[in-house]
Design a protein around this motif. Structure first.
Motif, short mmCIF file in Angstrom:
data_model
loop_
_atom_site.label_atom_id
_atom_site.label_comp_id
_atom_site.label_asym_id
_atom_site.label_seq_id
_atom_site.Cartn_x
_atom_site.Cartn_y
_atom_site.Cartn_z
N ALA A 58 0.83 -1.21 0.00
CA ALA A 58 0.00 0.00 0.00
C ALA A 58 0.86 1.25 0.00
N THR A 59 1.96 1.21 0.75
CA THR A 59 2.84 2.38 0.82
C THR A 59 3.56 2.60 -0.50
N GLU A 60 4.04 1.52 -1.13
CA GLU A 60 4.69 1.65 -2.44
C GLU A 60 3.73 2.27 -3.46
N LEU A 61 2.46 1.91 -3.36
CA LEU A 61 1.46 2.40 -4.32
C LEU A 61 0.92 3.78 -3.96
N GLY A 62 1.30 4.28 -2.80
CA GLY A 62 0.80 5.59 -2.37
C GLY A 62 -0.66 5.57 -2.00
N LEU A 63 -1.17 4.43 -1.55
CA LEU A 63 -2.58 4.31 -1.21
C LEU A 63 -2.81 4.74 0.23
N GLY A 64 -3.85 5.51 0.44
CA GLY A 64 -4.25 5.84 1.80
C GLY A 64 -4.97 4.66 2.42
N TYR A 65 -4.76 4.45 3.70
CA TYR A 65 -5.43 3.34 4.38
C TYR A 65 -5.54 3.63 5.87
N GLU A 66 -6.48 2.96 6.48
CA GLU A 66 -6.58 2.93 7.93
C GLU A 66 -6.17 1.54 8.39
N GLN A 67 -5.55 1.46 9.54
CA GLN A 67 -5.13 0.17 10.06
C GLN A 67 -5.70 -0.03 11.46
N GLU A 68 -6.21 -1.23 11.70
CA GLU A 68 -6.64 -1.62 13.04
C GLU A 68 -5.77 -2.79 13.48
N GLN A 69 -5.29 -2.73 14.71
CA GLN A 69 -4.40 -3.76 15.23
C GLN A 69 -5.21 -4.95 15.74
N TRP A 70 -5.10 -6.06 15.04
CA TRP A 70 -5.75 -7.31 15.41
C TRP A 70 -4.69 -8.39 15.46
N ALA A 128 -2.47 -3.83 -6.08
CA ALA A 128 -1.74 -3.42 -7.28
C ALA A 128 -2.71 -3.24 -8.45
N SER A 129 -3.63 -4.17 -8.62
CA SER A 129 -4.61 -4.07 -9.70
C SER A 129 -5.56 -2.90 -9.47
N ARG A 130 -5.96 -2.71 -8.23
CA ARG A 130 -6.87 -1.62 -7.88
C ARG A 130 -6.27 -0.26 -8.20
N SER A 131 -4.96 -0.14 -8.04
CA SER A 131 -4.31 1.14 -8.24
C SER A 131 -4.28 1.56 -9.71
N GLY A 132 -4.44 0.58 -10.61
CA GLY A 132 -4.39 0.90 -12.04
C GLY A 132 -2.98 0.99 -12.58
N GLU A 133 -1.98 0.79 -11.71
CA GLU A 133 -0.60 0.83 -12.16
C GLU A 133 -0.10 -0.60 -12.40
N THR A 134 0.84 -0.74 -13.31
CA THR A 134 1.33 -2.07 -13.67
C THR A 134 2.79 -2.28 -13.29
N ALA A 135 3.36 -1.36 -12.52
CA ALA A 135 4.77 -1.50 -12.16
C ALA A 135 4.99 -2.70 -11.25
N LEU A 136 4.12 -2.87 -10.26
CA LEU A 136 4.30 -3.95 -9.31
C LEU A 136 3.74 -5.28 -9.80
N LEU A 137 2.73 -5.22 -10.65
CA LEU A 137 2.11 -6.42 -11.20
C LEU A 137 1.85 -6.18 -12.68
N PRO A 138 2.74 -6.67 -13.54
CA PRO A 138 2.67 -6.33 -14.97
C PRO A 138 1.36 -6.75 -15.63
N ALA A 196 9.81 2.40 1.96
CA ALA A 196 8.69 1.57 2.39
C ALA A 196 9.17 0.25 2.98
N PHE A 197 10.29 -0.27 2.48
CA PHE A 197 10.84 -1.49 3.06
C PHE A 197 11.42 -1.21 4.45
N MET A 198 12.09 -0.08 4.59
CA MET A 198 12.64 0.26 5.90
C MET A 198 11.52 0.47 6.92
N GLN A 199 10.39 0.96 6.46
CA GLN A 199 9.27 1.22 7.36
C GLN A 199 8.52 -0.05 7.75
N HIS A 200 8.29 -0.91 6.76
CA HIS A 200 7.42 -2.07 6.99
C HIS A 200 8.13 -3.41 6.88
#
Length: 207
Positions: free
Chosen positions: A20-32, A74-84, A197-201
């Motif tokens: 999600a971070t690589e794609l620049g997607l906004g998200y909310e996270q809940e800790q479960w 990756a598909s949702r983002s409409g970009e093909t860099a991560l998933l050709p 994003a790798f250093m973060q996650h």
């Protein structure tokens, strides 16, 4: 906005957060998960009957299985860099993702539970030695894939295969086991470490 359910220390949740971070997607996270909200409640089981994290909520859609969630994002983002978009290139990425989820993950279970989790049920010396050897053998397969000078698993471009295998590489290097020297894997790990994003996650102190 999408919602990601799962604790940040989980390797499978980190796959989704990194993607999600690589794609620049906004998200909310809940800790479960262990130490947070339990996943064996009717509320959570209604979302994922496996009682495991992560779970993705996107409007009315509920999705589980971390690699599937990564592909969806990756598909949702409409970009093909991560998933050709090209079928052959996409299949190569998904092949290595599936290998990570099935073969590589299964190779480290005993050794990881024994040495990192300190599980009392995983302290048989012979099984531990076999588990470490099994894990190292699979990481040597990744070494073979990277040893031809490619920057990433599927070539010169960073893809979802590198998200899942980057986290697996971090786990292998973090575990207190005897490891062979795999130069291409080590170079790959340092290359991934140039990505914020790798250093973060990924390379964030969690095995």
């Amino acid at each position: 906005m999408i919602k990601i359910l799962g604790k940040s220390s989980s390797i499978n949740v980190r796959k989704v957060l990194w993607t999600a971070t690589e794609l620049g997607l906004g998200y909310e996270q809940e800790q479960w998960g262990s130490g947070f909200r339990p996943t064996d409640t009717p509320e959570f089981l209604a979302l994922n009957p496996n009682a495991m994290v992560p779970v993705l909520l996107d409007g009315e859609m509920v999705l589980w299985e971390s690699n599937t969630i990564c592909r969806y994002l990756a598909s949702r983002s409409g970009e093909t860099a991560l998933l050709p978009a090209d079928p052959a290139a996409r299949a190569a990425v998904e092949q290595w993702m599936d290998w990570q989820a099935s073969e590589l993950n299964n190779s480290w279970r005993y050794a990881f539970m024994s040495t990192v989790r300190q599980s009392p049920a995983h302290q048989d010396a012979a099984q531990l030695a076999a588990g470490v050897a099994h894990w190292n053998r699979h990481m040597a397969m990744l070494e073979g894939q990277l040893a031809d000078g490619r920057d990433y698993v599927c070539g010169q471009a960073f893809t979802l295969a590198d998200v899942v295998l980057g986290l697996s590489t971090h786990r292998w290097l973090s575990a207190p086991i005897e490891r062979p020297v795999l130069p291409a894997v080590l170079t790959y790990y340092e290359r991934l470490s140039e990505r914020p994003a790798f250093m973060q996650h990924g390379r964030n102190g969690q095995p």
